[in-house]
Design a protein around this motif. Structure first.
Motif, PDB file in Angstrom:
ATOM      1  N   ASP A 236      31.785   7.119 -15.630  1.00 47.78           N
ATOM      2  CA  ASP A 236      31.644   8.534 -16.004  1.00 47.78           C
ATOM      3  C   ASP A 236      32.972   9.175 -16.352  1.00 47.78           C
ATOM      4  N   GLY A 237      34.049   8.398 -16.368  1.00 42.00           N
ATOM      5  CA  GLY A 237      35.365   8.921 -16.712  1.00 42.00           C
ATOM      6  C   GLY A 237      36.208   9.310 -15.524  1.00 42.00           C
ATOM      7  N   SER A 238      35.643   9.306 -14.331  1.00 40.79           N
ATOM      8  CA  SER A 238      36.415   9.647 -13.138  1.00 40.79           C
ATOM      9  C   SER A 238      37.194   8.442 -12.638  1.00 40.79           C
ATOM     10  N   ARG A 249      37.669  10.792  -5.530  1.00 46.26           N
ATOM     11  CA  ARG A 249      37.455  10.607  -6.954  1.00 46.26           C
ATOM     12  C   ARG A 249      38.088  11.773  -7.685  1.00 46.26           C
ATOM     13  N   ILE A 250      38.752  11.485  -8.783  1.00 45.47           N
ATOM     14  CA  ILE A 250      39.403  12.536  -9.566  1.00 45.47           C
ATOM     15  C   ILE A 250      38.815  12.537 -10.971  1.00 45.47           C
ATOM     16  N   ALA A 251      38.403  13.736 -11.384  1.00 47.51           N
ATOM     17  CA  ALA A 251      37.879  13.922 -12.734  1.00 47.51           C
ATOM     18  C   ALA A 251      38.821  14.839 -13.495  1.00 47.51           C
ATOM     19  N   ARG A 269      42.187  19.142 -13.255  1.00 44.02           N
ATOM     20  CA  ARG A 269      41.896  17.945 -12.466  1.00 44.02           C
ATOM     21  C   ARG A 269      41.184  18.365 -11.188  1.00 44.02           C
ATOM     22  N   LEU A 270      40.041  17.750 -10.941  1.00 44.35           N
ATOM     23  CA  LEU A 270      39.262  18.047  -9.749  1.00 44.35           C
ATOM     24  C   LEU A 270      39.180  16.794  -8.895  1.00 44.35           C
ATOM     25  N   ASN A 430      34.939  18.531 -21.804  1.00 48.01           N
ATOM     26  CA  ASN A 430      35.210  17.179 -22.265  1.00 48.01           C
ATOM     27  C   ASN A 430      35.893  16.410 -21.139  1.00 48.01           C
ATOM     28  N   ILE A 431      35.210  15.394 -20.600  1.00 49.76           N
ATOM     29  CA  ILE A 431      35.795  14.565 -19.541  1.00 49.76           C
ATOM     30  C   ILE A 431      36.828  13.641 -20.150  1.00 49.76           C
ATOM     31  N   LEU A 432      38.031  13.646 -19.608  1.00 50.03           N
ATOM     32  CA  LEU A 432      39.133  12.853 -20.118  1.00 50.03           C
ATOM     33  C   LEU A 432      39.221  11.526 -19.389  1.00 50.03           C
TER      34      LEU A 432
END
Length: 438
Positions: A236-238, A249-251, A269-270, A430-432
């Motif tokens: 999922d990009g995380s 986990r960092i998204a 960044r979360l 937009n997930i990086l």
């Protein structure tokens, strides 16, 4: 001759038996007959949270104005002051401890996400009287013109349920230690079924460790000073990483807000302790994080709608403590009434107007109406009907530029050319999948 004490319809939520039990537990029951029994003083303090523009004698007149046929004692400001001193702070704190909580059920709309109660932590400041004793404890602010300016301020940090905006717990004191240090005391009210939303100011090693130790999960925005390692990548990009000794986990995401005046893009960044990307996808977590602003709405309702941005009345630290607990209890009583009607009618609490409930609560106190329940209990009540008769519209995404809410000059924004209009907006996320470092 006894003085009447009530809170209108909300006396049913904080009934006489509850107040009497609190007074007995705190050893605050009077030992001789007084014109102002301790129970009455408690209700005067609670009513004062509704009528912030009034002094305590004026609050007393509003409480007793509809009771002209009864034998109501006449009291003075000095009498009320002595009664408050006799009562002390412990009963008001104990009453707040009984009332505080999420004020929601399993079925309350918007209260939970993935089975977890969504809560948020943040801090704010309350202006207090500029008295010598208060300045000695709290100090004063400073600016480029003088070393001491404005009113002394109390730092208030609260744990708020995002779905109902009810206060689960709150702590306050001098602002010097900082909100993340003062807020660690809130972990006593965190539970394993909670998801705590945190701003970057609370994403410190001490606060994150304290939150994780409570068993609650957190979703926190990371500031730029965090340089966490990359341990694994998820579809999922995380990313799997570790901060403050905690596996997270960092998204990383790019959020673009578009209005008629253009668009603005920021990278965020979360970090979360929810490690399963299938149960808790990164995109859903990013959307959920916007709920953190519900705590800001809570502070707006307390400071603007209830207080009207006025300075607290008390000029001593014990009086300030007593007044803040009374203010939080009064706010919580209104929130409980709103949550009850939302649950009874199946309405989303977001569509229930706090202002409508507050105005009706003031009217009920002035009229001394619905103090006790009749043979047929009305679960909705006058406050509930005022809320559901005028529901708020569904929320729309809007954008208002951040600006000083109380500038030194009310015309400064004209010379600075600051656009204070609120604009309709659309948001794209937009997930990086790039490296973590911003």
């Amino acid at each position: 001759m006894f003085a009447p004490g009530h809170l209108g319809e909300r006396t049913r939520i904080a009934p006489f038996e509850m107040v009497d039990a609190v007074l007995a537990e705190c050893g605050a029951v009077e030992k001789r007959i007084r014109r102002l029994p301790a129970r009455v003083v408690v209700y005067v303090l609670l009513a004062a949270g509704l009528f912030e523009k009034c002094g305590y004698p004026a609050v007393w007149r509003k409480l007793t104005g509809a009771l002209s046929r009864s034998s109501v004692p006449r009291v003075t400001a000095t009498t009320l002051w002595h009664a408050r001193c006799r009562l002390g702070t412990r009963p008001m704190r104990a009453l707040f401890d009984l009332l505080r909580g999420p004020a929601s059920t399993i079925r309350t709309a918007g209260a939970r996400w993935a089975g977890m109660l969504v809560v948020a932590v943040d801090g704010t400041h309350l202006d207090v009287a500029d008295a010598e004793a208060v300045r000695a404890k709290l100090g004063k602010g400073a600016n480029q013109y003088t070393s001491a300016s404005g009113y002394p301020q109390v730092l208030l940090v609260a744990l708020v349920a995002c779905g109902t905006r009810a206060v689960i717990d709150a702590v306050f004191g001098p602002g010097k230690p900082g909100e993340s240090i003062l807020g660690r005391r809130l972990t006593r009210s965190m539970q394993p079924d909670m998801l705590v939303l945190l701003d970057s100011g609370f994403a410190t090693t001490g606060f994150l460790n304290a939150t994780a130790a409570s068993g609650a999960h957190f979703l926190a925005r990371l500031s730029t000073h965090w340089k966490p390692p990359v341990l694994a990548h998820y579809p999922d990009g995380s990313l799997l990483s570790r901060i403050a000794g905690i596996e997270v986990r960092i998204a990383a995401c790019e959020i673009t807000i578009t209005t008629s005046q253009g668009h603005r893009t920021g990278v965020y960044r979360l970090a979360t302790t929810l490690l399963d990307p299938r149960q808790h996808p990164a995109f859903e977590l990013v959307k959920l994080y916007h709920e953190r602003w519900e705590v800001e709405s809570t502070y707006y309702e307390i400071k603007k709608t209830m207080l009207g941005r006025h300075v607290l009345r008390s000029r001593t630290w014990p009086g300030i403590t007593q007044e803040i607990y009374a203010l939080l209890s009064t706010y919580q009583l209104i929130r409980i009434a709103i949550s009850d009607v939302a649950h009874a009618t199946g309405t989303d609490p977001d569509r229930c107007s706090f202002t409508a409930a507050l105005n009706m609560a003031r009217d009920q106190v002035s009229r001394a109406a619905n103090v006790t329940a009749g043979t047929v209990i009305d679960l909705v009540g006058a406050i509930g009907r005022a809320v559901i008769d005028r529901p708020m519209p569904n929320r729309r995404l809007r954008l208002s530029p951040r600006a000083v809410k109380r500038p030194l000059s009310r015309y400064a924004h004209k010379s600075l050319k600051v656009d204070r209009r609120t604009l309709k907006a659309t948001t794209s996320i937009n997930i990086l999948t790039t490296p973590i470092s911003p």
